[in-house]
Scaffold this motif. Sequence first.
Motif, PDB file in Angstrom:
ATOM      1  N   THR A 103       0.856  -1.187   0.000  1.00  0.00           N
ATOM      2  CA  THR A 103       0.000   0.000   0.000  1.00  0.00           C
ATOM      3  C   THR A 103       0.889   1.233   0.000  1.00  0.00           C
ATOM      4  O   THR A 103       1.793   1.343   0.830  1.00  0.00           O
ATOM      5  CB  THR A 103      -0.910   0.038   1.252  1.00  0.00           C
TER       6      THR A 103
ATOM      7  N   HIS B 203      -3.353  -0.025  -3.758  1.00  0.00           N
ATOM      8  CA  HIS B 203      -3.095  -1.343  -3.192  1.00  0.00           C
ATOM      9  C   HIS B 203      -2.655  -2.272  -4.320  1.00  0.00           C
ATOM     10  O   HIS B 203      -3.260  -2.279  -5.394  1.00  0.00           O
ATOM     11  CB  HIS B 203      -4.357  -1.935  -2.565  1.00  0.00           C
TER      12      HIS B 203
ATOM     13  N   VAL C 286      -8.274  -5.965  -0.876  1.00  0.00           N
ATOM     14  CA  VAL C 286      -7.807  -5.064  -1.936  1.00  0.00           C
ATOM     15  C   VAL C 286      -8.967  -4.655  -2.837  1.00  0.00           C
ATOM     16  O   VAL C 286      -9.200  -3.464  -3.070  1.00  0.00           O
ATOM     17  CB  VAL C 286      -6.689  -5.735  -2.763  1.00  0.00           C
TER      18      VAL C 286
END
Length: 220
Positions: free
Chosen positions: A14, A123, A185
């Motif tokens: 991230t 992400h 995600v």
Amino acid sequence: MRTLYVPNTPIHITYRLYGSIPNLPLQKLHSSRRLQRLRLEEQYPQVRRRADPQLREEYLEACRATEIDHYLNYDRMLDAAMTGPRYLRGSSAKRIVLDSWHHLARQHNLRIYAISVMDNHVHVLLENRSADQLVSLVELLRNHKKYTATQLNRLHGTRGRRVWAEKEYTRTVRRGGFEHVLWYVLNNPVKAGLTDEPLSWVGNWWADELYEAFILSRVA
């Protein structure tokens, strides 16, 4: 400890835009993590951990829980941010990030499982496909950020603007946890209130190979 190389098991990365979280809340978040770690050191003294394997495992599990809690609070701050840059808003900006990752995957023999490009952070779920080739995560992200910053500034007509924050979060996906992280995600825009349907979100991408095993059961 910062991950130096892309492992041969899935890793969740991230990273965010520079200025996407104000300094004061970010400092408070980091201070809270440091305080939690100090409390764990007091609760599980090193001398006792060395002598008791079970106590050491309890300590490590508590540390992992602390890190996960810290990360989730960090991600919530990004989703809830009312101010700050939104350079990744719009399909053209998101496509720059997605295309860059696919180029890097071909170049370094990476397997990308999923990507979610939000308006102020990204992400990525990926792994190194090569058993005998080390891929530097530091260089990978440096090259990705440099290229995408140039392209985003060109898109917006803002030459020289600082785009990305320096640091990122990386977590190796634990055994049995792949599906949970995959949907974490892909559901990112859902929990941020941007869409009700993660599979149609313009910033989401997932590998075709995942459809029958992990995607179809959720949409059937």
